[in-house]
Design a protein around this motif. Structure first.
Motif, PDB file in Angstrom:
ATOM      1  N   GLU A 185       0.834  -1.210   0.000  1.00  0.00           N
ATOM      2  CA  GLU A 185       0.000   0.000   0.000  1.00  0.00           C
ATOM      3  C   GLU A 185       0.868   1.259   0.000  1.00  0.00           C
ATOM      4  O   GLU A 185       0.539   2.261  -0.666  1.00  0.00           O
ATOM      5  CB  GLU A 185      -0.925  -0.011   1.213  1.00  0.00           C
ATOM      6  CG  GLU A 185      -1.852   1.191   1.326  1.00  0.00           C
ATOM      7  CD  GLU A 185      -2.788   1.334   0.142  1.00  0.00           C
ATOM      8  OE1 GLU A 185      -3.156   2.488  -0.185  1.00  0.00           O
ATOM      9  OE2 GLU A 185      -3.147   0.298  -0.460  1.00  0.00           O
ATOM     10  N   LYS A 188       2.122   1.910  -3.541  1.00  0.00           N
ATOM     11  CA  LYS A 188       1.054   2.473  -4.379  1.00  0.00           C
ATOM     12  C   LYS A 188       0.796   3.938  -4.022  1.00  0.00           C
ATOM     13  O   LYS A 188       0.569   4.770  -4.904  1.00  0.00           O
ATOM     14  CB  LYS A 188      -0.228   1.651  -4.195  1.00  0.00           C
ATOM     15  CG  LYS A 188      -0.124   0.231  -4.727  1.00  0.00           C
ATOM     16  CD  LYS A 188      -1.408  -0.555  -4.465  1.00  0.00           C
ATOM     17  CE  LYS A 188      -1.283  -1.992  -4.965  1.00  0.00           C
ATOM     18  NZ  LYS A 188      -2.501  -2.790  -4.664  1.00  0.00           N
ATOM     19  N   ARG A 189       0.829   4.252  -2.732  1.00  0.00           N
ATOM     20  CA  ARG A 189       0.576   5.627  -2.294  1.00  0.00           C
ATOM     21  C   ARG A 189       1.680   6.560  -2.796  1.00  0.00           C
ATOM     22  O   ARG A 189       1.406   7.691  -3.211  1.00  0.00           O
ATOM     23  CB  ARG A 189       0.483   5.668  -0.768  1.00  0.00           C
ATOM     24  CG  ARG A 189      -0.098   6.976  -0.237  1.00  0.00           C
ATOM     25  CD  ARG A 189      -0.598   6.843   1.179  1.00  0.00           C
ATOM     26  NE  ARG A 189       0.472   6.627   2.131  1.00  0.00           N
ATOM     27  CZ  ARG A 189       0.676   5.507   2.812  1.00  0.00           C
ATOM     28  NH1 ARG A 189      -0.143   4.470   2.622  1.00  0.00           N
ATOM     29  NH2 ARG A 189       1.662   5.389   3.661  1.00  0.00           N
ATOM     30  N   ASN A 191       3.362   6.241  -5.526  1.00  0.00           N
ATOM     31  CA  ASN A 191       3.135   6.455  -6.959  1.00  0.00           C
ATOM     32  C   ASN A 191       1.995   7.435  -7.198  1.00  0.00           C
ATOM     33  O   ASN A 191       2.011   8.183  -8.176  1.00  0.00           O
ATOM     34  CB  ASN A 191       2.837   5.117  -7.648  1.00  0.00           C
ATOM     35  CG  ASN A 191       4.089   4.342  -7.988  1.00  0.00           C
ATOM     36  OD1 ASN A 191       4.612   4.433  -9.094  1.00  0.00           O
ATOM     37  ND2 ASN A 191       4.582   3.569  -7.041  1.00  0.00           N
ATOM     38  N   GLU A 192       0.996   7.435  -6.330  1.00  0.00           N
ATOM     39  CA  GLU A 192      -0.137   8.347  -6.495  1.00  0.00           C
ATOM     40  C   GLU A 192       0.243   9.778  -6.134  1.00  0.00           C
ATOM     41  O   GLU A 192      -0.270  10.728  -6.728  1.00  0.00           O
ATOM     42  CB  GLU A 192      -1.307   7.878  -5.620  1.00  0.00           C
ATOM     43  CG  GLU A 192      -1.912   6.554  -6.083  1.00  0.00           C
ATOM     44  CD  GLU A 192      -2.915   6.006  -5.080  1.00  0.00           C
ATOM     45  OE1 GLU A 192      -3.064   6.614  -3.993  1.00  0.00           O
ATOM     46  OE2 GLU A 192      -3.534   4.959  -5.367  1.00  0.00           O
ATOM     47  N   VAL A 193       1.141   9.944  -5.164  1.00  0.00           N
ATOM     48  CA  VAL A 193       1.564  11.285  -4.747  1.00  0.00           C
ATOM     49  C   VAL A 193       2.275  11.995  -5.887  1.00  0.00           C
ATOM     50  O   VAL A 193       2.058  13.171  -6.164  1.00  0.00           O
ATOM     51  CB  VAL A 193       2.479  11.197  -3.506  1.00  0.00           C
ATOM     52  CG1 VAL A 193       3.144  12.546  -3.235  1.00  0.00           C
ATOM     53  CG2 VAL A 193       1.679  10.748  -2.295  1.00  0.00           C
ATOM     54  N   GLY A 194       3.129  11.275  -6.612  1.00  0.00           N
ATOM     55  CA  GLY A 194       3.867  11.859  -7.731  1.00  0.00           C
ATOM     56  C   GLY A 194       5.049  12.690  -7.272  1.00  0.00           C
ATOM     57  O   GLY A 194       5.249  12.927  -6.079  1.00  0.00           O
ATOM     58  N   GLU A 225       4.605  -3.089 -10.602  1.00  0.00           N
ATOM     59  CA  GLU A 225       3.672  -2.133 -11.197  1.00  0.00           C
ATOM     60  C   GLU A 225       4.047  -0.676 -10.914  1.00  0.00           C
ATOM     61  O   GLU A 225       3.403   0.234 -11.441  1.00  0.00           O
ATOM     62  CB  GLU A 225       2.256  -2.404 -10.676  1.00  0.00           C
ATOM     63  CG  GLU A 225       1.689  -3.746 -11.128  1.00  0.00           C
ATOM     64  CD  GLU A 225       0.323  -4.034 -10.523  1.00  0.00           C
ATOM     65  OE1 GLU A 225      -0.099  -3.268  -9.620  1.00  0.00           O
ATOM     66  OE2 GLU A 225      -0.318  -5.020 -10.940  1.00  0.00           O
ATOM     67  N   SER A 226       5.063  -0.442 -10.106  1.00  0.00           N
ATOM     68  CA  SER A 226       5.444   0.925  -9.747  1.00  0.00           C
ATOM     69  C   SER A 226       6.009   1.677 -10.949  1.00  0.00           C
ATOM     70  O   SER A 226       6.829   1.150 -11.708  1.00  0.00           O
ATOM     71  CB  SER A 226       6.484   0.900  -8.623  1.00  0.00           C
ATOM     72  OG  SER A 226       6.984   2.201  -8.382  1.00  0.00           O
ATOM     73  N   HIS A 227       5.569   2.920 -11.112  1.00  0.00           N
ATOM     74  CA  HIS A 227       6.123   3.787 -12.160  1.00  0.00           C
ATOM     75  C   HIS A 227       7.399   4.485 -11.679  1.00  0.00           C
ATOM     76  O   HIS A 227       8.126   5.059 -12.486  1.00  0.00           O
ATOM     77  CB  HIS A 227       5.086   4.838 -12.564  1.00  0.00           C
ATOM     78  CG  HIS A 227       3.816   4.252 -13.106  1.00  0.00           C
ATOM     79  ND1 HIS A 227       3.795   3.470 -14.238  1.00  0.00           N
ATOM     80  CD2 HIS A 227       2.543   4.310 -12.656  1.00  0.00           C
ATOM     81  CE1 HIS A 227       2.547   3.085 -14.473  1.00  0.00           C
ATOM     82  NE2 HIS A 227       1.770   3.578 -13.523  1.00  0.00           N
TER      83      HIS A 227
END
Length: 448
Positions: A185, A188-189, A191-194, A225-227
């Protein structure tokens, strides 16, 4: 004698009761080889346990199967703890397994190898899926426990080697049952923050049980899956986890991960100094080349007689002026001839309508002629203006109007005091003429 026959169900229940009251069958420890393993969608595991001479049917219900660290497979040597009882529907006795352990190799080791093999088949370890680590990161994310040696080592190393980078710590559990979902988690968080350039994911050393969260499929999936490029920093150099294979880069320790994530200050300074030297050398080369070009121009015939540079433009302007005058006169003459022809025609015919028509035609032609003549004159005037501007820009003597002058010795331009001596007669070219001068004293500039 009357014989009482039992039903099949009654006999089966009797036998089942015998199994249940036998203390030796309530808890048995048996080892053998797995075969006919079936993983049911319900979570139950059905299999046969056998050795060289015998076999027994067995089942492990989902509540116990979910606790296994590995996946049972055919041919696997195992040790089972459970109980033996009768399955009434078929009348067969079977082994009910409560726990299964590998015989000879630990369950965690088998689980590790099984997941590694499965992820490798999916392509999770392929080099083409690895992302390059950003060379000069602006923001670095760290996913680990909020306390402990790992976070201290990472933060101190980043501050020492690359203090200009912003560090974002995303604390999470790194050990225990809930650690793996929290780590996934956190990835994923991030990656969402950017705006995070690099992620460091890991923890300090420990046993295989302590590090097991980093061998879970859910964590491997999140890393794949991480960018954001991820550096795995789990345990010591000898510790190997699944995240090491999936991550874009594996570090031997958390401290090593921090060093890999940023450039070294000393190396960066050396690189900047080398760039500075290259820029200086290239600039010196350009200046040398342009100085040589300037010397060639100053020594050229044109600079000795600069008035000859713009002489062709003066001649061109004169020709354009003559063409403009000729065109204007010819246009006016043609207009007069047309007017005379129309006047003669009117005198010969003299009809009223035709007179009106011809008068209207004359007015239109006069207006058109006036417009065309004015347009042509304006075009020629603009062309003349542009040529004069070009001439002024190209005129090397223009700079002299600001107080500069050119010094000649005979026909050569004087560029250095090495070319002259005291009492020597020279010629000074100014914007509005020239003057003969005599050298009274020579003073050399300092540093030259």
């Amino acid at each position: 004698m009357t014989v009482n026959y039992l039903t099949v169900q009654a006999l089966t229940k009797y036998i089942k009761r015998k199994f249940e009251v036998d203390p030796y069958l309530r808890e048995v420890y048996v080892k053998g080889e797995l075969s006919n393993v079936k993983l049911h969608t319900s979570g139950h595991i059905y299999f046969t346990l056998k050795d060289e001479k015998s076999q027994i049917q067995a089942v492990m219900y989902a509540r116990n199967a979910n606790a296994l660290k590995f996946k049972p497979e055919n041919g696997m040597k195992v040790m089972i703890q459970g109980d033996v009882n009768v399955y009434e529907s078929s009348g067969r006795y079977q082994l009910y397994a409560n726990d299964i352990q590998p015989d000879g190799v630990g369950s965690l080791h088998i689980a590790f190898e099984q997941l590694k093999k499965e992820l490798e088949a999916r392509g999770y370890f392929k080099p083409e899926f690895k992302q390059p680590i950003v060379k000069f990161p602006k923001k670095i994310g760290v996913i680990t426990a909020k306390t402990g040696a790992a976070i201290r080592d990472i933060l101190s190393t980043l501050k020492r080697h690359y203090p200009i980078a912003e560090v974002v710590v995303i604390p999470t559990l790194v050990q225990g049952k809930n650690a793996a979902p929290q780590i996934a988690e956190a990835i994923k968080r991030a990656n969402e923050v950017g705006q995070i350039d690099t992620l460091i994911v890991g923890r300090g050393g420990g046993s295989i049980e302590d590090l097991w969260a980093f061998n879970e499929e859910i964590v491997a999936q999140a890393i794949f899956e991480s960018h954001i490029p991820i550096i795995s920093a789990v345990g010591h150099e000898t510790d190997v986890t699944i995240t090491d294979f999936v991550a874009d880069l594996r570090a031997p320790t958390p401290t090593g991960a921090a060093k890999m994530a940023v450039p070294d200050q000393i190396e960066l300074m050396q690189y900047i100094m080398s760039l500075k030297a290259r820029v200086f050398n290239q600039t010196q080369g350009i200046l040398k080349h342009e100085r040589a070009r300037l010397n060639r121009v100053q020594n050229s015939y044109t600079m000795q007689y600069p008035d000859r540079l713009y002489r062709p433009f003066i001649e061109q302007l004169a020709r354009l002026d003559e063409q403009l005058d000729h065109y204007t006169k010819r246009t006016i003459e043609r207009s007069k001839n047309q007017q005379m022809q129309l006047t003669e025609r009117l005198r010969a015919q003299n009809p009223i309508k035709e007179v009106q028509f011809l008068k209207q035609s004359i007015d239109q032609m006069t207006t058109k002629l006036s417009y065309l003549a004015q347009h042509q004159v304006e075009q020629k005037r603009q062309l003349l203006f542009n040529n004069v501007r070009s001439l002024e820009i190209l005129n090397p003597l223009a700079i002299m109007t600001r107080g500069y002058a050119i010094l000649y010795e005979e026909k050569n331009v004087v560029k250095s005091i090495e070319q002259i001596k005291v009492d020597q007669n020279l010629k000074l070219k100014l914007a509005d003429g020239q003057a003969n001068v005599k050298v009274l004293e020579i003073t050399k500039s300092e540093g030259k």
